[in-house]
Design a protein around this motif. Structure first.
Motif, mmCIF file in Angstrom:
data_model
loop_
_atom_site.group_PDB
_atom_site.id
_atom_site.type_symbol
_atom_site.label_atom_id
_atom_site.label_comp_id
_atom_site.label_asym_id
_atom_site.label_seq_id
_atom_site.Cartn_x
_atom_site.Cartn_y
_atom_site.Cartn_z
ATOM 1 N N GLY A 190 0.856 -1.170 0.000
ATOM 2 C CA GLY A 190 0.000 0.000 0.000
ATOM 3 C C GLY A 190 0.898 1.227 0.000
ATOM 4 N N CYS A 191 0.968 1.911 -1.122
ATOM 5 C CA CYS A 191 1.892 3.037 -1.303
ATOM 6 C C CYS A 191 1.095 4.336 -1.305
ATOM 7 C CB CYS A 191 2.675 2.904 -2.609
ATOM 8 S SG CYS A 191 3.684 1.412 -2.696
ATOM 9 N N GLY A 192 1.242 5.117 -0.254
ATOM 10 C CA GLY A 192 0.470 6.353 -0.184
ATOM 11 C C GLY A 192 -1.007 6.048 -0.187
ATOM 12 N N LYS A 193 -1.716 6.536 -1.223
ATOM 13 C CA LYS A 193 -3.143 6.266 -1.344
ATOM 14 C C LYS A 193 -3.455 5.381 -2.536
ATOM 15 C CE LYS A 193 -4.847 10.336 1.100
ATOM 16 N NZ LYS A 193 -5.798 11.469 1.083
ATOM 17 N N THR A 194 -2.501 4.528 -2.908
ATOM 18 C CA THR A 194 -2.727 3.595 -3.995
ATOM 19 C C THR A 194 -1.983 2.307 -3.694
ATOM 20 O OG1 THR A 194 -2.640 3.314 -6.390
ATOM 21 C CG2 THR A 194 -0.763 4.402 -5.337
ATOM 22 N N LEU A 195 -2.014 1.371 -4.638
ATOM 23 C CA LEU A 195 -1.272 0.130 -4.521
ATOM 24 C C LEU A 195 -0.084 0.168 -5.460
ATOM 25 C CD1 LEU A 195 -4.102 -2.589 -4.480
ATOM 26 C CD2 LEU A 195 -2.670 -1.899 -2.561
ATOM 27 N N CYS A 196 0.983 -0.523 -5.053
ATOM 28 C CA CYS A 196 2.122 -0.661 -5.942
ATOM 29 C C CYS A 196 2.671 -2.063 -5.795
ATOM 30 C CB CYS A 196 3.195 0.385 -5.646
ATOM 31 S SG CYS A 196 3.862 0.315 -3.975
ATOM 32 N N MET A 205 3.203 1.417 -10.173
ATOM 33 C CA MET A 205 2.165 2.074 -9.385
ATOM 34 C C MET A 205 0.813 1.819 -10.042
ATOM 35 S SD MET A 205 4.101 3.448 -7.088
ATOM 36 C CE MET A 205 2.904 4.497 -6.253
ATOM 37 N N LEU A 206 -0.199 1.486 -9.241
ATOM 38 C CA LEU A 206 -1.536 1.204 -9.738
ATOM 39 C C LEU A 206 -2.489 2.280 -9.239
ATOM 40 C CD1 LEU A 206 -1.627 -2.630 -8.980
ATOM 41 C CD2 LEU A 206 -0.990 -1.513 -11.119
ATOM 42 N N GLY A 207 -3.385 2.727 -10.107
ATOM 43 C CA GLY A 207 -4.303 3.792 -9.739
ATOM 44 C C GLY A 207 -5.700 3.535 -10.242
ATOM 45 N N ALA A 208 -6.436 4.639 -10.459
ATOM 46 C CA ALA A 208 -7.834 4.539 -10.849
ATOM 47 C C ALA A 208 -8.009 3.778 -12.152
ATOM 48 C CB ALA A 208 -8.453 5.929 -10.939
ATOM 49 N N GLY A 209 -7.060 3.945 -13.064
ATOM 50 C CA GLY A 209 -7.155 3.236 -14.337
ATOM 51 C C GLY A 209 -7.034 1.734 -14.187
ATOM 52 N N ASP A 215 -7.206 5.426 -1.463
ATOM 53 C CA ASP A 215 -7.500 4.963 -0.111
ATOM 54 C C ASP A 215 -6.172 4.608 0.550
ATOM 55 O OD1 ASP A 215 -8.808 4.178 2.173
ATOM 56 O OD2 ASP A 215 -10.180 2.798 1.169
ATOM 57 N N VAL A 216 -6.206 4.447 1.844
ATOM 58 C CA VAL A 216 -5.039 3.949 2.574
ATOM 59 C C VAL A 216 -5.212 2.434 2.694
ATOM 60 C CG1 VAL A 216 -3.745 4.017 4.722
ATOM 61 C CG2 VAL A 216 -4.796 6.102 3.830
ATOM 62 N N TRP A 217 -4.375 1.691 1.970
ATOM 63 C CA TRP A 217 -4.558 0.239 1.861
ATOM 64 C C TRP A 217 -3.798 -0.456 2.986
ATOM 65 C CZ3 TRP A 217 -8.352 -1.063 -1.182
ATOM 66 C CH2 TRP A 217 -8.739 -0.151 -2.166
ATOM 67 N N ARG A 218 -4.575 -1.058 3.919
ATOM 68 C CA ARG A 218 -4.006 -1.576 5.162
ATOM 69 C C ARG A 218 -3.731 -3.079 5.129
ATOM 70 N NH1 ARG A 218 -4.703 1.994 9.285
ATOM 71 N NH2 ARG A 218 -2.955 0.806 10.119
ATOM 72 N N ASN A 219 -4.474 -3.831 4.303
ATOM 73 C CA ASN A 219 -4.311 -5.293 4.278
ATOM 74 C C ASN A 219 -4.314 -5.785 2.840
ATOM 75 O OD1 ASN A 219 -6.483 -4.620 6.673
ATOM 76 N ND2 ASN A 219 -4.798 -5.902 7.374
ATOM 77 N N ILE A 220 -3.375 -6.681 2.516
ATOM 78 C CA ILE A 220 -3.279 -7.274 1.186
ATOM 79 C C ILE A 220 -3.080 -8.772 1.377
ATOM 80 C CG2 ILE A 220 -2.116 -7.199 -1.052
ATOM 81 C CD1 ILE A 220 -0.912 -4.502 -0.179
ATOM 82 N N ARG A 221 -3.793 -9.587 0.574
ATOM 83 C CA ARG A 221 -3.684 -11.041 0.727
ATOM 84 C C ARG A 221 -4.005 -11.741 -0.584
ATOM 85 N NH1 ARG A 221 -3.682 -14.109 5.341
ATOM 86 N NH2 ARG A 221 -4.045 -16.336 5.044
ATOM 87 N N ARG A 231 -7.678 -4.531 1.306
ATOM 88 C CA ARG A 231 -8.641 -3.867 2.180
ATOM 89 C C ARG A 231 -8.079 -2.517 2.577
ATOM 90 N NH1 ARG A 231 -10.979 -1.118 6.560
ATOM 91 N NH2 ARG A 231 -12.547 -2.354 7.667
ATOM 92 N N GLY A 232 -8.764 -1.449 2.190
ATOM 93 C CA GLY A 232 -8.380 -0.105 2.578
ATOM 94 C C GLY A 232 -9.233 0.365 3.734
ATOM 95 N N ARG A 233 -9.093 1.618 4.067
ATOM 96 C CA ARG A 233 -9.918 2.140 5.154
ATOM 97 C C ARG A 233 -11.392 2.102 4.802
ATOM 98 N NH1 ARG A 233 -6.496 7.542 7.074
ATOM 99 N NH2 ARG A 233 -4.822 6.414 8.170
ATOM 100 N N HIS A 234 -11.720 2.348 3.526
ATOM 101 C CA HIS A 234 -13.129 2.457 3.126
ATOM 102 C C HIS A 234 -13.485 1.577 1.940
ATOM 103 C CE1 HIS A 234 -13.096 5.809 5.860
ATOM 104 N NE2 HIS A 234 -12.225 6.474 5.119
ATOM 105 N N HIS A 235 -12.541 0.778 1.429
ATOM 106 C CA HIS A 235 -12.807 -0.034 0.237
ATOM 107 C C HIS A 235 -12.235 -1.432 0.395
ATOM 108 C CE1 HIS A 235 -12.825 4.153 -1.255
ATOM 109 N NE2 HIS A 235 -13.746 3.737 -2.123
#
Length: 973
Positions: A190-196, A205-209, A215-221, A231-235
């Motif tokens: 979770g890099c900043g407000k996106t995934l990388c 870097m991965l974004g809206a496209g 979002d702040v991405w807190r969990n990845i599995r 899983r981000g804070r809101h998504h």
């Protein structure tokens, strides 16, 4: 009526639609492990299970290891100086990594050492701050940057994962929130407000496209099917295998809006994903979210901060303020009660109707689940609030429902119209046979409706012999066998209707209890429940053959219902849980396994078309979703957790040699299995000292001052519920002799002894003959005097001992003797795990006896009281005078459950017969009793037990005297 039923179903569907998507209505069978269980802090941040099976719990104030029975805190003594543990991980080498707010530690063999970055310490940012790469390297997220940990000079050090140019070129590498190492060696973050993702191609870097919202991405599995979840804070988003774009899978509604410090995401054994949400947790199942929260009995404090699926597929939840939560019987037991819309917790019957609605009969009315997705039960129109206990569907699609008050209702399968057909004596059971007849078992015989389409009232079953018990007595159960035979059960007889002919069989002898439970067996005949026994009865050439089906688990239980399922398994409902026999072994299940309540109702179990089973209890309903999993093997193993001597730990390995010590050697065993914990028993023996095996529920062994020699501690664990036992393991060790028992010391002593003997020999021989004659005379005279003196001393000592230990008036044991024997009983109970009762009794209004009849009369009453007490107890029970008119009675090996009758017998021995005062006539005397029970799990000193009994005696006095009162649990403090 059909309109009313439609309105009820539509209302239930509307309520389901208005409820947040997928909210589950079941009552979760959860267990909270808190400070009373030894978990010192209730804010859990991280969970992990090591290869041995221990659960490690990282909290805001300490790291705790859980073995299923107790928590052990690891702190400064083990090298863990910081207490706020945020991240835990076990690597391939079985090292435990613990990240705190101030330092990263690595633990091996119970000891931790810090990991340094130059002269600075490293810390963990969150629960997902530690991963192990495919090469075995450890990567840490600290200060929102990545570090690689490596071994150096016998310790550990760290360096930055990304180079300075990489970090300078990409600002997001300074804002990393989480990380996950993939099987192909790539690293997701979770890099900043996106995934990388960092892989062989570099950093992407991965974004809206790419379908990744800000979002702040807190969990990845990565799940077993290859899907990547984030899983981000809101998504919540997922990247399915073969896809290049994430899709949104955020639970609908306002479920992820609160600010949380920690979030969690796991995959269970059925490959369903669970994520923490504001209300509790959400589970992705069958293309929809199920949500579990406070309505299901789940208390989470500030949220579900950690989740773990253990090696037995059990689910553990870490909460922010409510400790560690164990979901008992995870996803195999669903429980329903008044919180889910049932009008009463006492449930009697279930039926799935033609429309797929589940009907549930309770003590206070009839309700239904209008759809499989329904979150609450709704009332069924047309039915009064009665005790609906039996439901069937006839061959014409009509629904028949009966209640204990005798109401027999018929519901048209097309219009939904409900009609009361009859009012009969108390109805116990309904049965529709293959010919379409409806049989009604009542408290006053058996009734039948030959044609259920007609308006015919129930008639007494035709063709029965005149005066038969089936026509006039209680008929509780009925069933139809595979051969078409109809079976009916009364208190003593089995009746069979076959080819129009009635035959009765005596199934109960005069000295046996009534028959109350029956179900048809798939292989022919019937199963019968009688007290604590299960029988199979079948008609043979010589009549009814009745064979008992033995089970050690049935002992002291009351069989209340039987059911043979489609697999041929026998389900036995009892007053203390559920027993199942799969034709090979028995297993027991209770509320610690997920059952809603141990006291199951005396109503038949209900098997759905999909094989699931519904059970009725006095505290709700349980739904067994996957019966086939109930006999899944639970691997059992026992370990020696630690060894201590004189309070100091010993690191004993197999084959070690230990120096001799006069101190006690204490060994703590454990079984790292978290299912059926209450049924675990440990078997052990110390070969070299013990021949027989011992069994205990308390896995602590203590051996005082073991003599020198070779020993083998043999141990295993068995599970009473599953009737299984682990393999026997051994711990071999040798106790070395002390220096004064060593070989060289004995050799030296032998040489010195030989030399001394040589020197003394000539001296002793020289005077031997001269002294021999004189010594013979002296010895003869002294022997005669000593024998006389010895006899006098023995008689004197016996008299003194008797006077010192006996009360002079009553000849009962005195206070000193009783207190000494009380301490001995407490030591024995601590050693053996047994219990005993201590009774303190006081004669009511004894002062009046002395004042009215004189002290001699009072003395006579006291002497007769001791005689009565001694006659009403066992030969080895102890009766003593505590002081005045107060007496102590010690009842070994008895608890409140099996000793209450004995105490009552003593009270009646005092009160039932007046005391003979000679010329002064007869005098009625009563006594008040205060009783305290010794609990080896919470041992108390002798005087403390006397104090508790005294408080109970005081309460007996206050409540009117001439009664028995037991020390309450709160009086133990």
């Amino acid at each position: 009526m059909r309109i009313r039923l439609f309105i009820a179903a539509a209302l239930a569907a509307l309520l389901t639609w208005m409820t947040p998507a997928g909210v589950s209505a079941q009552q979760l069978p959860v267990e909270y492990l808190t400070q009373r269980d030894g978990l010192g802090n209730l804010s859990v941040n991280a969970l992990v299970q090591d290869a041995t099976g221990y659960l490690w719990v990282g909290t805001e104030n300490g790291l705790f290891r859980y073995n299923g029975a107790a928590f052990r805190r690891h702190g400064p003594a083990e090298g863990l100086a910081d207490t706020a543990v945020l991240a835990l991980m076990v690597d391939r080498r079985q090292r435990l990594w613990a990240g705190t707010r101030e330092q990263l530690y690595v633990g091996t063999q119970g000891r931790f050492q810090p990991v340094r970055f130059g002269d600075q310490g490293l810390w963990a940012d969150s629960s997902q701050s530690l991963v192990e790469g495919t090469d075995g390297g450890i990567i840490l997220l600290s200060g929102r940057e990545l570090f690689q940990v490596f071994e150096k000079e016998g310790g550990f050090a760290a360096r930055r994962f990304f180079s300075d140019p990489q970090r300078a070129a990409t600002r997001a590498l300074h804002e990393i929130e989480s990380l996950m190492a993939d099987a192909d060696g790539s690293l997701w973050m979770g890099c900043g407000k996106t995934l990388c993702v960092h892989d062989a191609r570099g950093l992407t870097m991965l974004g809206a496209g790419d379908g990744v919202p800000e979002d702040v991405w807190r969990n990845i599995r990565r799940t077993a099917d290859g899907t990547l979840w984030a899983r981000g804070r809101h998504h919540v988003i997922v990247l399915e295998p073969g896809s290049r774009r994430f899709i949104d899978r955020t639970p609908p509604g306002e479920l992820m809006r609160k600010a949380t410090i920690e979030t969690s995401l796991v995959e269970d054994a059925d490959h369903r994903v669970l994520v923490s949400v504001d209300q509790g947790l959400a589970r992705w199942r069958g293309g929809r979210w199920e949500v579990f929260g406070a309505d299901n009995g789940l208390k989470i404090g500030s949220g579900v901060t950690a989740m773990l699926v253990d090696r037995d597929h059990g689910l553990w939840l870490g909460t922010g303020g409510h400790g560690l939560v164990r979901w008992m019987g995870y996803d195999n037991w669903e429980n329903w009660g008044t919180g889910q819309g049932l009008p009463d917790d006492k449930v009697f019957a279930f039926l799935r109707d033609a429309a797929g609605r589940l009907r549930i009969g309770t003590r206070s009315g009839l309700v239904m689940m209008p759809t499989p997705q329904a979150t609450r039960a709704v009332p069924l129109p047309g039915y009064r609030a009665e005790q609906w206990n039996s439901m069937v569907i006839d061959t014409h699609g009509q629904l028949w429902t009966a209640s204990y008050v005798g109401s027999l209702m018929r519901e048209d399968g097309h219009s939904g119209a409900v009609t009361q057909v009859a009012s009969l004596p108390m109805i116990f059971n309904l049965l529709v046979d293959r010919e379409g007849r409806l049989w009604v078992s009542t408290a006053q015989g058996l009734y039948v409706i030959e044609d259920t389409r007609s308006a015919q009232a129930p008639q007494v079953a035709p063709g029965l012999p005149a005066g038969s018990d089936l026509a006039r007595e209680v008929t509780r159960r009925s069933c139809q066998g595979t051969d078409g035979s109809l079976w009916f059960l009364t208190a003593a007889r089995l009746w069979r209707l076959r080819d129009g002919q009635w035959t009765d069989y005596l199934a109960r002898q005069k000295n046996e209890s009534d028959l109350e439970v029956m179900t048809c067996a798939k292989g022919g005949g019937v199963w019968l429940g009688q007290g604590a026994s299960v029988w199979h009865a079948q008609v043979g050439a010589s009549g009814l053959v009745k064979r008992e089906q033995p089970s050690p688990l049935l002992r002291d239980r009351l069989v209340v219902a039987l059911h043979e399922d489609r697999h041929g398994w026998l389900w036995v409902s009892t007053d203390v849980g559920l027993l199942i026999w799969n034709r090979q072994q028995w297993r027991q299940f209770d509320d610690s396994d997920g059952l809603v309540w141990n006291d199951l109702n005396a109503r038949p179990l209900y098997e759905e078309d999909d094989g699931t089973i519904w059970l009725a209890s006095t505290n709700g309903a349980s739904h067994v979703i996957r019966p086939e999993r109930l006999f899944a093997p639970y691997p059992l193993s026992a370990i020696v957790e630690n060894v201590e001597r004189d309070g100091k730990p010993l690191h004993v390995r197999d084959g070690d040699e230990l120096p001799w010590s006069a101190g006690a050697l204490t060994m703590q065993m454990a079984s790292l299995s978290y299912e059926h914990r209450n049924a675990l028993r440990f078997r052990y023996r110390l070969a070299g000292l013990e021949q027989e095996w011992s069994t205990t529920a308390i896995p602590q062994l203590r051996y005082a001052a073991l003599p020198p020699g070779a020993y083998r501690l043999q141990y295993a664990v068995l599970n009473l519920d599953t009737q299984s036992e682990s393999e026997v393991r051994e711990l071999r060790f040798t106790i070395l002799p002390p220096w004064w028992l060593s070989r060289w010391f004995f050799l030296l002593c032998g040489l010195l002894a030989v030399l001394a003997l040589l020197l003394l020999y000539r001296y002793r021989v020289r005077g031997l003959h001269a002294r021999n004659a004189h010594m013979e005379t002296v010895v003869r005279d002294r022997t005669r005097a000593l024998e006389t003196r010895t006899r006098e001393l023995e008689l004197s000592q016996e008299a003194l001992r008797e006077r010192a230990l006996r009360d002079g008036l009553t000849k009962a044991w005195n206070r000193v003797a009783m207190l000494e024997m009380l301490e001995q009983a407490a030591l024995k109970s601590r050693r053996d795990g047994g219990t005993f009762l201590l009774c303190l009794l006081d004669l009511d209004h004894f002062k009046r006896i002395n004042d009215t009849y004189g002290h001699l009369a009072g003395d006579a009453v006291l002497r007769d009281l001791v005689r009565r007490l001694s006659e009403s107890v066992r030969p080895y029970d102890l009766v003593g005078r505590y002081g005045g008119e107060e007496f102590l009675v010690l009842l070994p090996d008895l608890g409140r459950t099996n000793g209450a009758a004995r105490v009552e017998a003593m009270r009646m021995a005092v009160a039932a017969t007046p005391f003979d005062l000679g010329e002064q006539g007869l005098l009625a005397v009563t006594a008040s009793f205060g009783v305290a029970e010794f609990d080896p799990a919470h041992p108390a000193a002798g005087l403390e037990l006397v104090r508790r009994a005294d408080l109970a005696l005081y309460r007996a006095k206050e409540l009117g005297r001439n009664r028995v009162e037991y020390a309450a649990a709160e009086e133990a403090d």
